[in-house]
Every structure is written in structure tokens, then in C-alpha cells.
Design a protein around this motif. Structure first.
Motif, PDB file in Angstrom:
ATOM      1  N   PHE A 155       0.693  -1.392  -0.531  1.00 35.36           N
ATOM      2  CA  PHE A 155      -0.024  -0.194  -0.137  1.00 35.36           C
ATOM      3  C   PHE A 155       1.505   1.482   0.075  1.00 35.36           C
ATOM      4  O   PHE A 155       0.127   2.139  -0.757  1.00 35.36           O
ATOM      5  CB  PHE A 155      -1.021   0.008   0.858  1.00 35.36           C
ATOM      6  CG  PHE A 155      -1.843  -1.533   1.104  1.00 35.36           C
ATOM      7  CD1 PHE A 155      -2.584  -1.824   0.084  1.00 35.36           C
ATOM      8  CD2 PHE A 155      -2.921  -1.511   2.689  1.00 35.36           C
ATOM      9  CE1 PHE A 155      -3.643  -2.458   0.190  1.00 35.36           C
ATOM     10  CE2 PHE A 155      -3.576  -2.364   2.317  1.00 35.36           C
ATOM     11  CZ  PHE A 155      -4.444  -3.262   1.249  1.00 35.36           C
ATOM     12  N   TYR A 156       2.236   0.927   0.471  1.00 35.76           N
ATOM     13  CA  TYR A 156       3.137   2.239   0.825  1.00 35.76           C
ATOM     14  C   TYR A 156       3.260   2.860  -0.350  1.00 35.76           C
ATOM     15  O   TYR A 156       3.202   3.791  -0.659  1.00 35.76           O
ATOM     16  CB  TYR A 156       3.759   1.946   1.704  1.00 35.76           C
ATOM     17  CG  TYR A 156       4.973   2.765   2.137  1.00 35.76           C
ATOM     18  CD1 TYR A 156       5.116   4.122   2.555  1.00 35.76           C
ATOM     19  CD2 TYR A 156       6.515   2.813   1.802  1.00 35.76           C
ATOM     20  CE1 TYR A 156       5.772   5.209   2.115  1.00 35.76           C
ATOM     21  CE2 TYR A 156       7.021   3.628   1.471  1.00 35.76           C
ATOM     22  CZ  TYR A 156       6.737   4.783   2.361  1.00 35.76           C
ATOM     23  OH  TYR A 156       8.134   5.350   2.434  1.00 35.76           O
ATOM     24  N   HIS A 157       3.908   1.609  -0.969  1.00 40.35           N
ATOM     25  CA  HIS A 157       4.975   2.122  -1.758  1.00 40.35           C
ATOM     26  C   HIS A 157       3.400   2.409  -3.770  1.00 40.35           C
ATOM     27  O   HIS A 157       3.575   3.306  -4.424  1.00 40.35           O
ATOM     28  CB  HIS A 157       5.754   1.145  -2.843  1.00 40.35           C
ATOM     29  CG  HIS A 157       6.627   0.608  -2.340  1.00 40.35           C
ATOM     30  ND1 HIS A 157       7.787   1.845  -1.590  1.00 40.35           N
ATOM     31  CD2 HIS A 157       6.802  -0.659  -1.797  1.00 40.35           C
ATOM     32  CE1 HIS A 157       8.049   0.889  -1.054  1.00 40.35           C
ATOM     33  NE2 HIS A 157       8.107  -0.602  -0.462  1.00 40.35           N
ATOM     34  N   CYS A 158       1.716   1.807  -3.664  1.00 45.96           N
ATOM     35  CA  CYS A 158       1.381   1.959  -4.675  1.00 45.96           C
ATOM     36  C   CYS A 158       0.733   3.174  -3.943  1.00 45.96           C
ATOM     37  O   CYS A 158       0.913   4.229  -5.031  1.00 45.96           O
ATOM     38  CB  CYS A 158       0.006   0.936  -4.377  1.00 45.96           C
ATOM     39  SG  CYS A 158      -1.021   0.994  -5.553  1.00 45.96           S
ATOM     40  N   GLN A 159       0.341   3.860  -3.172  1.00 52.65           N
ATOM     41  CA  GLN A 159      -0.293   5.399  -2.751  1.00 52.65           C
ATOM     42  C   GLN A 159       0.794   6.130  -2.948  1.00 52.65           C
ATOM     43  O   GLN A 159       0.596   7.513  -3.819  1.00 52.65           O
ATOM     44  CB  GLN A 159       0.147   5.507  -1.537  1.00 52.65           C
ATOM     45  CG  GLN A 159      -0.963   6.517  -1.004  1.00 52.65           C
ATOM     46  CD  GLN A 159      -2.541   7.068  -1.404  1.00 52.65           C
ATOM     47  OE1 GLN A 159      -3.337   6.375  -2.237  1.00 52.65           O
ATOM     48  NE2 GLN A 159      -3.312   8.027  -1.113  1.00 52.65           N
ATOM     49  N   ILE A 160       1.553   6.534  -2.902  1.00 52.86           N
ATOM     50  CA  ILE A 160       3.747   7.033  -3.309  1.00 52.86           C
ATOM     51  C   ILE A 160       2.843   7.298  -5.162  1.00 52.86           C
ATOM     52  O   ILE A 160       3.263   8.408  -6.078  1.00 52.86           O
ATOM     53  CB  ILE A 160       4.571   6.868  -2.480  1.00 52.86           C
ATOM     54  CG1 ILE A 160       4.212   6.866  -1.588  1.00 52.86           C
ATOM     55  CG2 ILE A 160       5.232   7.904  -3.443  1.00 52.86           C
ATOM     56  CD1 ILE A 160       5.716   6.289  -0.619  1.00 52.86           C
ATOM     57  N   VAL A 161       3.007   6.072  -5.915  1.00 47.72           N
ATOM     58  CA  VAL A 161       3.185   5.738  -7.233  1.00 47.72           C
ATOM     59  C   VAL A 161       1.601   6.216  -8.180  1.00 47.72           C
ATOM     60  O   VAL A 161       2.196   7.026  -9.037  1.00 47.72           O
ATOM     61  CB  VAL A 161       4.115   5.131  -7.674  1.00 47.72           C
ATOM     62  CG1 VAL A 161       4.160   4.337  -9.467  1.00 47.72           C
ATOM     63  CG2 VAL A 161       5.341   4.958  -7.235  1.00 47.72           C
ATOM     64  N   GLU A 162       1.075   5.598  -7.686  1.00 50.42           N
ATOM     65  CA  GLU A 162      -0.002   5.671  -8.078  1.00 50.42           C
ATOM     66  C   GLU A 162      -1.830   6.531  -7.411  1.00 50.42           C
ATOM     67  O   GLU A 162      -2.533   7.079  -8.010  1.00 50.42           O
ATOM     68  CB  GLU A 162      -0.618   4.177  -8.508  1.00 50.42           C
ATOM     69  CG  GLU A 162       0.529   3.989  -9.406  1.00 50.42           C
ATOM     70  CD  GLU A 162       0.596   2.009  -9.921  1.00 50.42           C
ATOM     71  OE1 GLU A 162      -0.492   2.021 -10.718  1.00 50.42           O
ATOM     72  OE2 GLU A 162       0.378   1.602  -9.597  1.00 50.42           O
ATOM     73  N   GLY A 163      -1.761   5.706  -6.271  1.00 51.71           N
ATOM     74  CA  GLY A 163      -2.466   6.337  -5.736  1.00 51.71           C
ATOM     75  C   GLY A 163      -4.258   5.456  -5.624  1.00 51.71           C
ATOM     76  O   GLY A 163      -4.040   4.378  -5.926  1.00 51.71           O
ATOM     77  N   ASP A 164      -4.949   5.869  -5.884  1.00 54.11           N
ATOM     78  CA  ASP A 164      -6.330   4.643  -5.780  1.00 54.11           C
ATOM     79  C   ASP A 164      -6.220   3.590  -4.873  1.00 54.11           C
ATOM     80  O   ASP A 164      -6.440   2.491  -6.159  1.00 54.11           O
ATOM     81  CB  ASP A 164      -6.472   4.598  -7.706  1.00 54.11           C
ATOM     82  CG  ASP A 164      -8.079   4.282  -7.835  1.00 54.11           C
ATOM     83  OD1 ASP A 164      -9.088   4.952  -7.501  1.00 54.11           O
ATOM     84  OD2 ASP A 164      -8.079   4.374  -9.338  1.00 54.11           O
ATOM     85  N   LEU A 165      -6.318   3.201  -4.005  1.00 54.78           N
ATOM     86  CA  LEU A 165      -5.946   1.940  -3.492  1.00 54.78           C
ATOM     87  C   LEU A 165      -6.962   0.969  -3.728  1.00 54.78           C
ATOM     88  O   LEU A 165      -6.716  -0.137  -3.976  1.00 54.78           O
ATOM     89  CB  LEU A 165      -5.794   2.032  -2.176  1.00 54.78           C
ATOM     90  CG  LEU A 165      -3.949   3.031  -1.880  1.00 54.78           C
ATOM     91  CD1 LEU A 165      -4.186   2.668   0.178  1.00 54.78           C
ATOM     92  CD2 LEU A 165      -2.905   1.996  -2.986  1.00 54.78           C
ATOM     93  N   THR A 166      -8.330   1.421  -3.323  1.00 54.71           N
ATOM     94  CA  THR A 166      -9.464   0.695  -3.546  1.00 54.71           C
ATOM     95  C   THR A 166      -9.891  -0.285  -4.782  1.00 54.71           C
ATOM     96  O   THR A 166      -9.665  -1.612  -5.356  1.00 54.71           O
ATOM     97  CB  THR A 166     -10.816   1.067  -2.758  1.00 54.71           C
ATOM     98  OG1 THR A 166     -10.423   1.783  -1.725  1.00 54.71           O
ATOM     99  CG2 THR A 166     -12.109  -0.011  -3.149  1.00 54.71           C
ATOM    100  N   VAL A 167      -9.291   0.610  -6.078  1.00 56.52           N
ATOM    101  CA  VAL A 167      -9.584   0.331  -7.203  1.00 56.52           C
ATOM    102  C   VAL A 167      -8.960  -0.751  -7.319  1.00 56.52           C
ATOM    103  O   VAL A 167      -8.702  -1.990  -8.191  1.00 56.52           O
ATOM    104  CB  VAL A 167     -10.230   1.124  -7.853  1.00 56.52           C
ATOM    105  CG1 VAL A 167      -9.456   0.949  -9.579  1.00 56.52           C
ATOM    106  CG2 VAL A 167     -11.276   2.812  -7.928  1.00 56.52           C
ATOM    107  N   LYS A 168      -7.791  -0.300  -7.636  1.00 56.26           N
ATOM    108  CA  LYS A 168      -6.502  -1.097  -7.718  1.00 56.26           C
ATOM    109  C   LYS A 168      -6.106  -2.366  -6.710  1.00 56.26           C
ATOM    110  O   LYS A 168      -6.516  -3.410  -7.621  1.00 56.26           O
ATOM    111  CB  LYS A 168      -5.005  -0.991  -7.523  1.00 56.26           C
ATOM    112  CG  LYS A 168      -4.745   0.404  -8.818  1.00 56.26           C
ATOM    113  CD  LYS A 168      -3.640   0.875  -8.480  1.00 56.26           C
ATOM    114  CE  LYS A 168      -3.161   2.066  -9.633  1.00 56.26           C
ATOM    115  NZ  LYS A 168      -4.083   3.009  -9.990  1.00 56.26           N
ATOM    116  N   LEU A 169      -7.061  -2.528  -6.145  1.00 51.06           N
ATOM    117  CA  LEU A 169      -6.328  -3.572  -4.955  1.00 51.06           C
ATOM    118  C   LEU A 169      -7.613  -4.776  -5.531  1.00 51.06           C
ATOM    119  O   LEU A 169      -7.282  -5.574  -5.759  1.00 51.06           O
ATOM    120  CB  LEU A 169      -7.140  -3.609  -3.479  1.00 51.06           C
ATOM    121  CG  LEU A 169      -6.785  -4.850  -2.852  1.00 51.06           C
ATOM    122  CD1 LEU A 169      -5.174  -4.455  -2.736  1.00 51.06           C
ATOM    123  CD2 LEU A 169      -7.323  -3.683  -1.052  1.00 51.06           C
TER     124      LEU A 169
END
Length: 258
Positions: free
Chosen positions: A179-193
């Protein structure tokens, strides 16, 4: 409820590394992960795990020469033989520790490098690593890492990782979703998950931007963990964060969740 694994490289730094196993078990963790085990004999680490009743969930393959800036070997042209030896070493440790997941780091790429050449090497190396790991019942992870903490790292985005896994086509090659890396680079965690779940083999959490306990910062930890339950995620959640203070004192979020 998610199963949480303490990252012993980043947590419990108030203890010497061999003593972190017992500290994690005392705080209620059932699993542990760490970055690299290679400074210690595998038998010693296995004894620590057994004495503490812990499961080894994940560790990284040998990264190359950390002091010279290496952060993995899998995408580096000209170092294929070294990569293959590193896979052998990682699998020896995996067998000794009863660990069923290893992360093979992609490596740092020079700004003027040919990305296509690196990608070709990456695909071939991952195919080799996955085939060797499959013989031992081990799953290989690849992890997109943010460009702020690790400039030049070859793999940064979730969909790129998923595409690479699908091109290699090995059933035991999965994405490590942090989550940490994804939030910094891309965000939109729920959709990506939601999109990535079939390809995810391991999850890691930490706050953003400070990489402390996951109940601080800009990510809603409770929402994400409840989402994992709703998606029926059955893997482990690695707590790969640096405690803001004493590790045990900062585990209120975990006690509340449990």
C-alpha cells in the motif's frame, strides 16, 4: 480477519535481530517477514522461529552488493549467472525456514539504459526463478517500489507487475502489493486492489508519507483491512513499517483490530 506478519528488519529495532522473533511473538504476531536472512545461518533462524512458534512468511532473494547500490538482480543484463546463484541461495533458506514465498528484486536501472533489454532479461530470469521455486512449492513475488524511496528501480506500477506475471505465465509468480509504494506512485488503492486481487500473493502496509504505523497518515487503514476481508484475501499482511517510537507501544492499531 487478515493474518499479520511483523517485518523484523523494520520493526523491533530496540532489540538485536535474533531477539526480535520472541518480541514479535509476545505481541501476538503469528508470522514474520524480513528483508534478507543471509547474515545468519539458516539453522539459527529456523531455531528462533520454532522457539517462538512463528511462521516465516516472506523474505527477499540476495540483492547483489548493497554497498555498491544493488537492489536486486532480476532485470540486470550481464548478471544472469549471479541471479541464478542467488535463486539457489534463496531457495536453500526457504527450505530451511519453511518459507513458501520469496521476493526476487528487479534491480536499479541506469537512466540511459535500454528498458526493453532490461525487460527481456527480467522476463527470462523470472521464468527461471519461478520454475526453480515451483520444484520446492515456493511462490515468487515481484514488487513495484516507489521512485522516491528507490530511484531507478525497474518496477514501479501495479499493472506493469501484473502484465509481467501474465507474460511469464507461471502459476507461482505473483504480485507483492505494498500500500505504501502504491499510494506514493499511483494512489487509487481500492480500485487497484479490486483489479489486482487475482494476481496478488502478498500484501504489505505502512502509513504514507512517513512509513510509520498504518493507523496514521493519509491511508485509511481500517477501511483497507475491511476491504481485504470483503475480497476474501487469504494471504498474509506484512507490517513493513518503521515504528514512530517503541514498537510494542505503537501496536494499538493491531490490538484494536484483533
Amino acid at each position: 480477519m487478515p493474518r499479520f506478519a511483523a517485518n523484523l528488519t523494520m520493526m523491533y529495532r530496540e532489540h538485536a535481530f535474533p531477539d526480535r522473533f520472541r518480541a514479535a511473538a509476545t505481541d501476538g504476531f503469528k508470522g514474520v517477514e524480513f528483508h534478507f536472512p543471509y547474515d545468519y545461518p539458516a539453522a539459527e533462524l529456523a531455531a528462533r522461529l520454532n522457539a517462538s512458534g512463528l511462521k516465516q512468511v516472506l523474505f527477499n532473494g540476495p540483492p547483489g552488493d548493497l554497498a555498491k547500490g544493488d537492489r536486486g538482480l532480476a532485470s540486470l543484463p550481464g548478471r544472469e549467472d549471479e541471479f541464478r546463484r542467488s535463486v539457489d541461495t534463496a531457495l536453500d533458506y526457504a527450505q530451511a525456514l519453511g518459507c513458501k514465498q520469496i521476493h526476487l528484486m528487479a534491480g536499479i536501472v541506469a537512466p540511459d539504459a535500454d528498458p526493453g533489454q532490461h525487460r527481456d532479461v527480467y522476463l527470462k530470469n523470472l521464468a527461471y526463478g519461478a520454475s526453480q521455486a515451483a520444484m520446492h512449492g515456493v511462490t515468487v513475488m515481484i514488487e513495484p517500489i516507489n521512485t522516491r524511496d528507490m530511484p531507478g528501480y525497474f518496477l514501479n506500477r501495479q499493472h506493469d507487475a501484473r502484465q509481467i506475471c501474465r507474460e511469464v505465465g507461471a502459476a507461482n509468480l505473483k504480485v507483492q502489493f505494498d500500500f505504501y509504494h502504491c499510494q506514493i506512485v499511483e494512489g487509487d488503492l481500492t480500485v487497484k486492489l479490486r483489479e489486482m486481487m487475482p494476481d496478488i500473493g502478498h500484501i504489505q502496509i505502512a502509513s504514507v508519507p512517513d512509513r510509520h504505523e498504518p493507523d496514521s497518515g493519509e491511508i485509511n487503514c481500517g477501511y483497507i483491512l475491511r476491504l481485504l476481508d470483503s475480497l476474501e484475501y487469504a494471504g498474509w499482511v506484512g507490517c513493513e513499517y518503521v515504528p514512530a517510537g517503541n514498537t510494542s507501544d505503537g501496536l494499538g492499531w493491531l490490538r484494536d483490530w484483533m
